[in-house]
Scaffold this motif. Structure first.
Motif, PDB file in Angstrom:
ATOM      1  N   TRP A  59      39.702   2.335 -23.144  1.00 52.94           N
ATOM      2  CA  TRP A  59      40.385   1.437 -22.205  1.00 52.94           C
ATOM      3  C   TRP A  59      39.349   0.787 -21.303  1.00 52.94           C
ATOM      4  CZ3 TRP A  59      41.036   0.535 -17.022  1.00 52.94           C
ATOM      5  CH2 TRP A  59      42.157  -0.208 -16.648  1.00 52.94           C
ATOM      6  N   PRO A  60      39.443  -0.513 -21.008  1.00 50.22           N
ATOM      7  CA  PRO A  60      40.550  -1.432 -21.296  1.00 50.22           C
ATOM      8  C   PRO A  60      40.393  -2.222 -22.598  1.00 50.22           C
ATOM      9  CG  PRO A  60      39.028  -2.493 -19.804  1.00 50.22           C
ATOM     10  CD  PRO A  60      38.466  -1.111 -20.051  1.00 50.22           C
ATOM     11  N   SER A 118      52.323  -6.834 -16.160  1.00 52.79           N
ATOM     12  CA  SER A 118      50.864  -6.984 -16.089  1.00 52.79           C
ATOM     13  C   SER A 118      50.210  -6.825 -17.451  1.00 52.79           C
ATOM     14  CB  SER A 118      50.267  -5.943 -15.131  1.00 52.79           C
ATOM     15  OG  SER A 118      50.885  -5.978 -13.867  1.00 52.79           O
ATOM     16  N   HIS A 140      46.240  -5.733 -19.002  1.00 51.67           N
ATOM     17  CA  HIS A 140      44.891  -5.241 -18.747  1.00 51.67           C
ATOM     18  C   HIS A 140      44.055  -5.435 -20.005  1.00 51.67           C
ATOM     19  CE1 HIS A 140      46.059  -2.901 -15.050  1.00 51.67           C
ATOM     20  NE2 HIS A 140      47.245  -2.961 -15.660  1.00 51.67           N
ATOM     21  N   ASN A 176      39.666  -8.136 -16.971  1.00 45.37           N
ATOM     22  CA  ASN A 176      40.902  -8.222 -16.186  1.00 45.37           C
ATOM     23  C   ASN A 176      41.648  -6.903 -16.317  1.00 45.37           C
ATOM     24  OD1 ASN A 176      40.433 -11.265 -17.164  1.00 45.37           O
ATOM     25  ND2 ASN A 176      41.466 -11.259 -15.189  1.00 45.37           N
ATOM     26  N   SER A 177      41.171  -5.899 -15.596  1.00 43.60           N
ATOM     27  CA  SER A 177      41.787  -4.585 -15.691  1.00 43.60           C
ATOM     28  C   SER A 177      41.845  -3.947 -14.318  1.00 43.60           C
ATOM     29  CB  SER A 177      41.000  -3.685 -16.653  1.00 43.60           C
ATOM     30  OG  SER A 177      39.676  -3.522 -16.199  1.00 43.60           O
ATOM     31  N   ALA A 221      43.965  -6.933 -12.973  1.00 45.77           N
ATOM     32  CA  ALA A 221      44.858  -7.237 -14.095  1.00 45.77           C
ATOM     33  C   ALA A 221      45.535  -8.583 -13.886  1.00 45.77           C
ATOM     34  CB  ALA A 221      45.922  -6.147 -14.236  1.00 45.77           C
ATOM     35  N   THR A 235      48.705 -10.338 -13.530  1.00 43.29           N
ATOM     36  CA  THR A 235      50.003  -9.786 -13.154  1.00 43.29           C
ATOM     37  C   THR A 235      50.847 -10.795 -12.395  1.00 43.29           C
ATOM     38  OG1 THR A 235      51.074  -7.917 -12.022  1.00 43.29           O
ATOM     39  CG2 THR A 235      49.113  -8.842 -10.986  1.00 43.29           C
TER      40      THR A 235
END
Length: 543
Positions: A425-426, A447, A449, A453-454, A458, A460
């Protein structure tokens, strides 16, 4: 542009200036007219098989002349553009193969000029869809000032709207933009009303410093500025022409002359339609310096209107899988029960997940968070996933749920990439269909991720929905190769443009859980005892 008064004022100023210079015995140097003007035209996609181009109608012009300071292109449809470099990409729009005559003017010092005409034969195969024409025509469009992200900016070519900045509701009030109206007429006329509340045809406009002076000036008033923004420049209503093209498949509104929407940034006056669902348009354009992409959210709904949103039409109509929780217990052939705290699950969460906190009762799945001591933690809850048992690529996910209450609760309906164990992740990607925190009653979040952009960065959006803790609501995501759409009760509140640059084009699995506290849930109410997320069903549809 219909700004003749400005042009006349500038002409008078030049005459007075010239007279004053003569009285002071000042002499201009020799004014040399640009010479050796030449123009080349590259038809995009032109080849032996396609002698008139690839059908997009796009032509790249390149003018050069000795002693020229800037160039102007004038087209048959009345549009024109000024470019210091002499390079300009123009999209012709008349369907079929046609020879177009273009007038090119090279300007030198002191207004000297030379000109020539050139012809180019271009094929246009694109015809805009009728539903887009019907959507645009006959309405009064405005910037949706009451919505978050109605105006913003990001990198050129970015795939995230307002990636670097998005204005909050009414954040730019009093700046010559919210009172503007835009009308697309069936005959191809674009009308820009610069102040809908004005009793005459004058208003003010808003734009970027160094760019807005391409079209407007203010010799007898004080120019207001705020950083790089120029505020409330006097400007009259005007009309230009509009037409639709689709370079690279992207539907685009083209405005002739200096026609613009929202905030003047110069450039080619082309507005790519990023989204056009409901009664809204999400547009982006690149500024005249090629530095930034600017985003605008327009609506045809009257200001302060209460019209019902258009019902979303799903493209997925075949049920792929469902769980209505009608059995006596959870189907563990599909659902995995995850236990433990796992170092706060990466979010500093305060609960310990157990198998005892998830049950099936009266046809509902019940996940209960409790204030109780367990394995050195003060709260217990549950988390279940379909990892390794059920995953899919693209489709519509529907979850009918009633949410828990209390400060610190953090229920979520979400998905992770099926390659989570190897990608991590991400990089694997995360789609949060619904997140909620009891510290912000009735606010639903959707949202995404992915790398860059996590976590707190994120992509959202949120929406306010009444009675989410006492009533069942339908939380959905519509996931395609082109976009990811978030909905509550079949009303869209967040859209994301999917692409090969993000990890949302592969199998994902489902997750249902209720966390406590953590980076999103926040402070836990000292009086919290227990509360449950109750789920009626989970369904996945595909085409």
């Amino acid at each position: 542009m219909k700004n003749n008064l400005i042009n006349i004022a500038l002409s008078v100023f030049m005459l007075v200036f010239y007279t004053s210079c003569v009285d002071d015995d000042f002499e201009f140097g020799e004014l040399t007219t640009p010479s050796n003007l030449s123009v080349s035209a590259e038809v995009v996609g032109q080849s032996e098989e396609n002698p008139f181009g690839d059908g997009t109608g796009e032509v790249i012009f390149n003018a050069s002349a000795d002693g020229a300071m800037t160039y102007k292109y004038v087209f048959e449809n009345g549009s024109s553009v000024i470019t210091p470099s002499g390079v300009y990409s123009h999209s012709f729009s008349q369907t079929g193969t046609k020879v177009y005559t273009v007038n090119v003017i090279a300007y030198g010092p002191g207004g000297t000029a030379s000109s020539m005409t050139t012809e180019v034969e271009v094929l246009v195969t694109y015809e805009p869809p009728q539903d887009l024409i019907d959507k645009l025509v006959g309405k009064e469009w405005r910037i949706k000032s009451e919505a978050p992200g109605h105006f913003g900016l990001g990198p050129v070519g970015g795939v995230v709207p307002n990636e670097w900045y998005g204005a909050g509701p009414n954040d730019k009030a009093g700046r010559g933009m919210y009172d503007d109206r835009y009308i697309f007429s069936e005959d191809g006329t674009f009308t820009h009303i610069t102040d809908i509340n004005s009793g005459d045809d004058t208003g003010t406009i808003f734009g970027r410093t160094g760019l807005i002076d391409e079209i407007a000036s203010c010799s007898d008033c004080v120019i207001e500025s705020d950083g790089n923004d120029i505020l409330n420049v006097p400007y009259s209503n005007y009309s230009e022409n509009w037409f639709i093209t689709a370079p690279g498949g992207a539907e685009t509104i083209n405005l002739t002359g200096n026609g613009f929407i929202g905030y003047y940034v110069g450039g080619d006056h082309k507005y790519e339609i990023w989204d056009r669902s409901g009664n809204e348009l999400l547009l982006r354009t690149t500024d005249g310096r090629g530095e930034l992409d600017w985003w605008f959210l327009l609506t045809s709904e009257p200001e302060g209107g209460t019209s019902e949103p258009e019902e979303f039409q799903s493209q997925f109509n075949t049920l792929l899988w469902e769980d209505n929780f009608d059995a006596a217990s959870l189907d563990t052939n599909t659902w995995n029960i995850e236990t433990g705290n796992n170092n706060g699950w990466g979010n500093e969460e305060d609960q310990y997940y157990t198998a005892d906190n998830v049950t099936v009762q009266d046809g509902n799945l019940v996940i209960t968070a409790k204030a109780e001591a367990f394995n050195e933690y003060n709260f217990t809850s549950a988390r279940i996933t379909t990892k390794g048992n059920f995953d899919f690529t693209y489709g519509r996910v529907e979850v009918k749920a009633q949410l828990p209450s209390g400060g610190g609760v953090w229920p979520a309906i979400w998905m992770l990439g099926a390659d989570f164990d190897t990608a991590g992740w991400p990089a694997t990607g995360e789609i949060d269909i619904m997140e909620y925190k009891g510290n912000e009653p009735n606010v639903i979040h959707g949202s995404l991720h992915f790398p860059g952009n996590s976590g707190g960065d994120a992509v959202t959006e949120s929406t306010t929905v009444a009675n989410v803790e006492s009533d069942f609501h339908l939380y959905s995501v519509e996931w395609t190769e082109e976009k990811i759409v978030f909905l509550v009760d079949n009303v869209v509140y967040h859209e994301f443009a999917n692409s090969n640059d993000v990890p949302f084009n592969k199998d994902f699995f489902l997750i249902l859980n209720v966390a406590m506290g953590g980076t999103f849930g926040g402070d836990i109410d000292a009086n919290f005892t227990e509360s449950s997320m109750v789920i009626d069903y989970v369904k996945v549809f595909q085409e």
